[in-house]
Design a protein around this motif. Structure first.
Motif, PDB file in Angstrom:
ATOM      1  N   GLN A 156       7.560  45.861  85.073  1.00  0.00           N
ATOM      2  CA  GLN A 156       6.403  46.564  85.915  1.00  0.00           C
ATOM      3  C   GLN A 156       7.069  46.611  87.276  1.00  0.00           C
ATOM      4  O   GLN A 156       7.989  45.740  87.747  1.00  0.00           O
ATOM      5  N   GLU A 170       6.787  47.102  91.312  1.00  0.00           N
ATOM      6  CA  GLU A 170       5.960  46.651  92.568  1.00  0.00           C
ATOM      7  C   GLU A 170       5.927  47.766  93.540  1.00  0.00           C
ATOM      8  O   GLU A 170       6.628  48.410  94.250  1.00  0.00           O
ATOM      9  N   SER A 171       4.763  48.413  93.298  1.00  0.00           N
ATOM     10  CA  SER A 171       4.586  50.116  93.645  1.00  0.00           C
ATOM     11  C   SER A 171       4.578  50.152  95.040  1.00  0.00           C
ATOM     12  O   SER A 171       4.905  51.121  95.713  1.00  0.00           O
ATOM     13  N   SER A 183       5.217  58.982  91.882  1.00  0.00           N
ATOM     14  CA  SER A 183       4.173  58.351  91.554  1.00  0.00           C
ATOM     15  C   SER A 183       4.368  57.060  90.669  1.00  0.00           C
ATOM     16  O   SER A 183       5.170  57.286  89.688  1.00  0.00           O
ATOM     17  N   VAL A 184       3.945  55.902  90.860  1.00  0.00           N
ATOM     18  CA  VAL A 184       4.231  55.010  90.165  1.00  0.00           C
ATOM     19  C   VAL A 184       3.058  54.170  89.589  1.00  0.00           C
ATOM     20  O   VAL A 184       1.913  53.924  90.023  1.00  0.00           O
ATOM     21  N   VAL A 185       3.052  53.839  88.230  1.00  0.00           N
ATOM     22  CA  VAL A 185       1.916  53.408  87.745  1.00  0.00           C
ATOM     23  C   VAL A 185       2.468  52.280  86.790  1.00  0.00           C
ATOM     24  O   VAL A 185       2.944  52.616  85.640  1.00  0.00           O
ATOM     25  N   LEU A 217      13.307  50.987  92.907  1.00  0.00           N
ATOM     26  CA  LEU A 217      12.009  50.500  92.301  1.00  0.00           C
ATOM     27  C   LEU A 217      12.271  48.960  92.185  1.00  0.00           C
ATOM     28  O   LEU A 217      12.744  48.426  91.159  1.00  0.00           O
ATOM     29  N   LEU A 271       7.402  55.680  85.881  1.00  0.00           N
ATOM     30  CA  LEU A 271       7.718  56.323  87.333  1.00  0.00           C
ATOM     31  C   LEU A 271       7.566  57.874  86.713  1.00  0.00           C
ATOM     32  O   LEU A 271       7.805  58.280  85.561  1.00  0.00           O
ATOM     33  N   VAL A 307       8.263  50.555  96.688  1.00  0.00           N
ATOM     34  CA  VAL A 307       9.240  51.686  96.114  1.00  0.00           C
ATOM     35  C   VAL A 307       9.503  52.395  97.460  1.00  0.00           C
ATOM     36  O   VAL A 307       8.821  52.768  98.334  1.00  0.00           O
TER      37      VAL A 307
END
Lengths: 147, 134
Positions: A112, A114-115, A70-72, A131, A76, A118
């Motif tokens: 940052q 770009e979710s 998951s990416v926030v 990413l 990561l 990915v």
């Protein structure tokens, strides 16, 4: 009969004590050479370019369905489980060096992510995650106006 | 066996050098599990980056050698900014004490893990050695 002899010279101290101490000393000496990498699982390599990052992680023997990425923002998160082989009766381990269980790691990138873009792929026990850098986070060239 | 490890830990150890290789590449010792079953010995080896084409297994006399070669990847336009593991080949050798049926050895690689099944031969009958008087 030379153990009692040495024992007396060392004022009653067991010769095994000295050998043990030497062993410990050797272990300490070599520990830095044989394990040059971090003990975290999975071990990761991070490649960075201007517009994205590429992360490779060595995690052999894991069911890809058990990997949770998951990416926030700029972080990561990687979670998963490595399941052990179940031994039946009358089966014994000669060696067990491969570790099992659950793992979780998070990694903060210098930008940052770009979710939505990915990409991850798991091949030959190596996980590769692309990413891309968020559009809003990319460096802007500033034009200098002359008066 | 009460071995239970909750946290998975990675550990990659470089193999001791016996004879130098011609290619300049690092060699690592893969972590292995060796399980003894009633009729076979099973070896699992962690070799990330290795597939069925790049693995190499030999059993000579009673020395079992497992090896695998890994392509070192370089990504164009990227800089390696943080590294926790090194990439190189794998090699490790074991002395196998049990009598192994060489014809029936099976090997497979999945997700970077080599699984090797070494079936034991039928138990050998004890042989009495006669001593002759000269």
């Amino acid at each position: 009969m030379w153990w009692p002899e040495i024992g007396r010279l060392q004022r009653g101290r067991s010769p095994w004590h000295d050998m043990q101490r030497l062993q410990q000393e050797m272990d300490r000496l070599f520990s830095g050479i044989t394990v040059p990498y971090s003990q975290d699982f999975p071990a990761m390599n991070v490649w960075i370019s201007e517009n994205d990052a590429l992360i490779t992680a060595e995690m052999p023997g894991i069911d890809p369905k058990q990997i949770d990425i998951s990416v926030v923002g700029d972080t990561l998160k990687l979670k998963g489980v490595r399941t052990a082989e179940e031994l039946k009766e009358a089966e014994t381990y000669h060696r067990q060096e491969r570790a099992y269980g659950s793992f979780a790691r998070s990694l903060k990138l210098p930008f940052q992510i770009e979710s939505g873009r990915v990409n991850a792929n798991y091949e030959k026990g190596v996980l590769k995650i692309e990413l891309p850098r968020a559009e809003a986070d990319k460096p802007k060239k500033i034009q200098i106006k002359s008066a | 066996m009460d071995i239970e490890r909750k946290d998975v830990q990675a550990q990659k150890t470089e193999a001791p050098v016996d004879a130098e290789r011609t290619r300049h590449k690092r060699v690592y010792l893969p972590n292995v599990d060796i399980v003894e079953k009633k009729d076979a010995i099973i070896v699992f080896a962690d070799m990330p980056g290795v597939d069925e084409k790049s693995v190499n297994i030999t059993l000579e006399k009673n020395v079992l050698t497992i090896g695998g070669s890994v392509e070192v990847e370089h990504y164009k336009g990227y800089d390696l900014s943080f590294a926790e593991y090194g990439i190189g080949d794998y090699e490790r050798a074991f002395t196998v004490s049990e009598a192994i049926d060489r014809e029936k050895i099976e090997a497979s690689v999945s997700n970077g893990v080599l699984k090797l099944v070494l079936p034991k031969t039928e138990p050998m009958k004890p042989k009495k050695i006669e001593v002759r008087a000269s």
